[in-house]
Each structure stands twice: as C-alpha cells, then as structure tokens.
Design an enzyme around this catalytic site. Structure first.
Site, PDB file in Angstrom:
ATOM      1  N   GLN A  60       0.790  -0.924  -0.048  1.00  0.00           N
ATOM      2  CA  GLN A  60       0.151   0.205   0.158  1.00  0.00           C
ATOM      3  C   GLN A  60       0.832   0.957   0.251  1.00  0.00           C
ATOM      4  OE1 GLN A  60      -2.357  -1.968   3.026  1.00  0.00           O
ATOM      5  NE2 GLN A  60      -4.233  -0.710   2.273  1.00  0.00           N
ATOM      6  N   GLU A  61       1.666   1.324   0.783  1.00  0.00           N
ATOM      7  CA  GLU A  61       1.979   2.355   0.923  1.00  0.00           C
ATOM      8  C   GLU A  61       3.152   2.496  -0.506  1.00  0.00           C
ATOM      9  OE1 GLU A  61       6.828   4.397   3.599  1.00  0.00           O
ATOM     10  OE2 GLU A  61       5.514   2.155   4.039  1.00  0.00           O
ATOM     11  N   GLY A  62       4.097   2.181  -0.459  1.00  0.00           N
ATOM     12  CA  GLY A  62       4.699   2.138  -2.467  1.00  0.00           C
ATOM     13  C   GLY A  62       3.287   2.356  -3.501  1.00  0.00           C
TER      14      GLY A  62
ATOM     15  N   ALA B   4       2.832   6.439  -2.881  1.00  0.00           N
ATOM     16  CA  ALA B   4       4.200   6.492  -3.454  1.00  0.00           C
ATOM     17  C   ALA B   4       4.158   7.228  -4.484  1.00  0.00           C
ATOM     18  CB  ALA B   4       5.372   6.263  -3.104  1.00  0.00           C
TER      19      ALA B   4
END
Length: 607
Positions: A220-222, A225
C-alpha cells in the site's frame, strides 16, 4: 385575368409567376434542388455546431491550462482559510523513527468526472507547509498502548489549529502506520489502534471512523508513493498537447479489447531507513503474481476506466539504508570474531588494532557492540572494494527477471521509461555529493570515490564551513560512503538498471512540493468525493436553472435539434412538390377546357 383562389396562396418567400389560368406558377423543386436545400441547411447547422464545439473545447482547454498554471503558482501561496469552498484533509504518517502530520486542502471539484481532486498541501500565513513531526516512533509505546492517543494528540492539535473550526466535522482524518508498527506483534498493533479509535472521536471533531486508523502494508505504501509522484507530475491529466509522452494501454479487467492512449506514468524508487520499494506500471499482457501487483481505479466512478492502473509493487524489508548498515556491521562483527578465535588474533578488539572498513571514509572511526563486546572500526575509504563486500547482501539469484531477495521483477522498458528516486536515493546524491537531480552513474561513482578516499579530518573541516546540505549531520558524513555504495548496488545490481540508464531523477521536491506517500494516500481514499460533489451539483442544477447542463448533454441536445430541423425542411419541400404536381394537373385541365370552348369550372382546392 381570372380570380385567384385561396388555394393558390403560398409562402411569400417563394417567387411566383402567373400561369394562363391566373394561378401563380410555382418553381418545380427537382431532386437536385431538394438535395441542394438539404446540404445548405446541413452546412449552416454544422457551421454553428463547429463554432459551438470549438468555442467550448478551446475555452475549456484554455481554462484548464490556465488553471493548472495558476495552481502551480498558488500552491506556494498561503491557503485562504476564509474560502468556504475549500476542503481539508489530514494524514498522520506513523513511521519507524517518528510521526508526522500533513494537512491537505482542495477546492470544490470542477464537475468533470474524469478529473481528480486538485489536492495540495496546506500552507500557513508564512507560506510554509502545514507539517509537524514528533519523535520517537509510535512503536516505542508498544508496552503502554493506552498512551497512543496522548502520543498523537500534539499532531492533531496542530492540525486543528490551522483548519477552520467550521470545517472540522467534514475534514477526513487518516492515521496510517508503516514499518514502525509492522514490526510489532498483531496484538500490540491492535491495542494501539484500539486506543486511537476510542479516544480520538472524544477529543476531536474530525471525520474519523475505525477504518481511518490502520497499519498499512508495504505494498500500500508503495502504491501511495506511486500515485503521489504521478499526480504531482500531472500524469493523470487529460492529453491536450501533442508533445505529451503517451502510451497505449489495455485497461485491466475491461471487456473492451481496444486500447486507449494516455500519459506515460513514472516509476518510483524509495529507500527509507528500514525498507526499499520499487513501483511502476506494467502492461496487461505481463503476468505478475497477485502479491506483487496492485490493480486499482483512481477515478471517482467505478464505471469509468480511464484511471484504471496496473502497478507492480515490491517492498524489501531490511534493504533500507540504516537497516543495511546494521546488517553489514553484524556480519563484520560475527565474521571477525570467528576469525579471531580461529587464528588467535585480536582484530577490532581495541582502537590500536581496528578492523579496517572499506565502507568508511579514510581514518573515520566507529564502534560496533554486540553481546557485551565492542569492536573498533577504522575507515580505508575504498569505494570499489566496499561495493564488492556488500554485493552478496543483495541476495540475488541466478534466475533471470529477479531482483533483491530473488523476487520476480517484470521487464522494464529502459529506453522508454522514467523513474524518480526518493529518500536515500536523493540524500545519497545531494546532501554531501551535491549532485541530486538527473542521475549519471559514471559521475556518481567518481564523486563517491573521491569522497570515500578523503581523510575524515578534511571532511569535518568542510562540514564546519557549511559546504554540505543544511540538514546533513556528522552521522550522514560518516556513513555517506557506505550508503552511496549501497544505493548504487541496489539500483544497478539489485534492480538491474543498466549503467547507462539516463532517466532516473533523484528528488525531494517536484514543482517546489515535497512528494510524500501521504499525498497518494489521501488522493486514493478521497477518490469518491468528486462523484458526490457532481451529483449534488447536478441536483441543484435540475431544480434551479438549465444552464447547469454539462457540455455532453448540450452536445446531444444540439444534434437532436439539428436532425429535427433538417427532417422538417425535407418534409416541407416534399409537401410543396406534391402540391405543385396537383396544381399542374388542374392547370392542364383548365387549359384544355378553354381550348374546346367549354365553360370554366371551379378549380378544386389544392390544400
């Protein structure tokens, strides 16, 4: 001249001549004349239609270009908190070393369902971004989870002081935790989140629900970003310029086999303290495991496929700059101690007999402690040898199309791609070496070698003179040599980017805006808000005024009117032709009666 009956009267726009019977003679509308009349009517209609289209399209294109230009300018201005049409949102990033709150704002949606919200960071009266950071990370309260809301309260108080009070109830708040909480057990994570979910609604009026506080995955973080950087770059906007770099895309999950053209998106590389991530769009034809693939619709309408994306995302825990240095030091400590025992030596056991570390600048010293023992390290500044030593830490396999840890990596079209490197990719190139921006492998290696081979006393003297970035500290100076080698190996050996790759840009800001994954998070999580605004606007327009019809509806309405007018003209011409034929028959009979000396008979009505 005979009396003219009412049946001989026709529209005044026609020119008549008198027949022998005294009835005006109509021109005979042949098929050619009918076609000419139809073409003229169609041409006039199409002329007005074209003017309408050009005016609207050009006007909208001009407004959009002008708006985007003004948006980039006003992004740096103080946020107008008196504007009632401005909306706000809050994202708290709970990381491993600390937590930060970001306040975002956006105007009312423009009404085009294909466009995203124009979200940007809020700026205070001094034109500084509304951001606040606290230390340490939230994982430090793992044993006292009931203090989680107290820990985060300073950040929320800060956000509340900048957002108008009247807007609090409608401002969504998201508390998203990353690697700092991912390393804790599930029970510890849940205890912290439960305290936040219980106490925050009591003390703050923000739009907050249980699902707004969670531990997000590295995947999710990727994705967030990736969304953030492409939004700032304008890659989700419509194509309105021939110079735009476009790609042909087959929409994932769509029954429509036809491809669409849209702007080419950029890939991202992000190296934090603990983990490293890579994300880039992959074609529908590429077979990727589900755990490495994110398919999502960024648009506000699930039925619209223009903003459906298929992104490869891989997160590598332990491959961040700090975690990599720790792994390296653990290896040096254990291997050196084992060698000392076998050979009866005391390498590293005192400052007089240090371990010679190729990944530290010349004569730089540091210590490694483990199990109550201390090892002394002294730098030799050998950048090339440092790269050789750390290459095994990539955990590459001999298989093709693999990256760090042997994880599958889809092919990258290196000659037709663009990547942005953040965090350590930027710090390693800019803070000390002062060469952030466009990356060049040959120039980077030369600068890194020169830095590593410089004596520590000289580097300290340069630091005192302020020759490095303002936020660079002694820790950055000491481990710059190692982190430069690590970044280089991850990029070229781990991710297999060729040495001549010229489309990597290392960045902290894009268009003077700091790009964080939190921007992508709020874009994704508020993606349905435009649809609500559009529906509300359409509802108001239906009950207030007709001008709120969208361009699309006016477009269809005009086409219908055009067809109706054209059909009416053709039917009218056909009617006139039938009437004329009747009159010809009647006129012929009257002439025959006159020739034979018969009394004139009453002409039948033509209408």
């Amino acid at each position: 001249m005979g009396r003219i009956s009412i049946s001989c009267l026709f529209p005044a726009s026609w020119h008549f001549s008198l027949s022998p019977s005294g009835c005006p003679r109509m021109p005979n509308p042949t098929l050619r004349q009918m076609i000419v009349i139809g073409i003229l009517a169609a041409s006039v209609s199409l002329l007005f239609y074209s003017v309408f289209i050009i005016r609207n399209n050009y006007g909208r294109s001009y407004r959009d270009r002008r708006y985007r230009y003004l948006a980039r300018v006003t992004d740096l201005e103080a946020t107008d908190t008196d504007n009632p049409n401005l909306h706000y949102g809050i994202v708290v990033d709970c990381g491993s070393s600390g937590s930060r709150v970001f306040v975002y704002c956006w105007p009312q949606h423009n009404g085009n369902p294909h466009d995203l919200l124009d979200i940007k960071q809020m700026r205070d009266e001094h034109r500084k971004t509304v951001v606040k950071k606290i230390n340490p990370g939230i994982s430090d309260i793992a044993n006292t989870p009931d203090k989680a809301s107290d820990y985060i309260a300073p950040l929320l108080n800060f956000a509340a002081s900048h957002i108008p009070t009247a807007k609090h109830k409608e401002s969504p708040l998201y508390i998203l935790c990353t690697a700092g909480l991912r390393i804790l057990s599930e029970s510890q994570q849940e205890a912290i989140l439960e305290d936040l979910r219980t106490d925050i609604p009591v003390h703050f009026d923000f739009l907050f629900s249980d699902s707004h506080a969670e531990v997000i995955s590295g995947k999710q973080e990727g994705v967030y970003a990736w969304i953030g950087i492409n939004f700032v770059l304008g890659r989700f906007e419509h194509i309105d310029d021939d110079d735009d770099a476009v790609v042909e895309v087959h929409i994932p999950g769509s029954d429509n086999k036809e491809s669409i053209l849209r702007k080419r998106t950029a890939g991202i590389l992000d190296m934090g303290g603990v983990s490293t991530q890579i994300a880039y769009e992959v074609p529908k034809t590429e077979d990727v495991a589900k755990n490495l693939l994110a398919e999502f619709n960024l648009g506000c309408d699930a039925h619209q496929t223009e903003h459906v994306y298929r992104v490869y995302v891989a997160t590598f825990l332990g491959f961040g700059g700090n975690a990599a240095r720790q792994r390296y030091e653990e290896y040096v400590f254990s291997s050196t101690m084992q060698r000392n025992r076998l050979l009866g030596k005391r390498v590293g056991m005192s400052a007089d007999t240090p371990y010679l570390d190729p990944c530290l600048p010349v004569d730089a010293e540091t210590k490694v402690m483990s199990n109550g023992e201390t090892m002394h390290l002294r730098g030799t500044g050998d950048f090339s040898f440092c790269r050789e030593v750390i290459q095994p830490f990539m955990n590459r396999t001999n298989e093709t199309l693999t990256s760090l840890n042997g994880v599958y990596q889809p092919p990258v079209l290196y000659e037709n791609s663009e990547f942005y490197g953040f965090s350590e990719f930027y710090y390693c190139t800019e803070d000390v070496l002062r060469m952030g921006g466009d990356y060049n492998a040959a120039k980077f290696i030369k600068a890194a070698k020169d830095y590593c081979s410089t004596k520590w006393s000289v580097l300290e003297e340069r630091f005192q003179r302020g020759l490095y970035a303002a936020h660079a500290d002694s820790n950055r100076l000491k481990y710059q040599c190692f982190k430069s080698a690590w970044m280089y190996e991850v990029f070229h050996t781990g991710f297999s980017f060729p040495l001549n790759y010229s489309n990597l840009k290392t960045a902290l800001q894009v268009y003077d805006k700091e790009v964080q994954w939190t921007l992508g998070a709020i874009l994704y999580r508020t993606r349905f808000l435009p649809l609500r605004d559009i529906q509300q606007e359409n509802f108001k327009g239906t009950h207030s005024h007709w001008r709120s019809f969208s361009f699309v509806y006016n477009h269809y309405l005009f086409l219908v009117c055009f067809l109706v007018v054209l059909l009416s003209i053709l039917l009218y011409v056909l009617r006139l032709r039938r009437i004329h034929r009747r009159m010809q028959r009647n006129t012929s009979s009257s002439a025959l009666w006159l020739e034979e000396g018969l009394p004139n008979q009453k002409m039948p009505s033509a209408l």
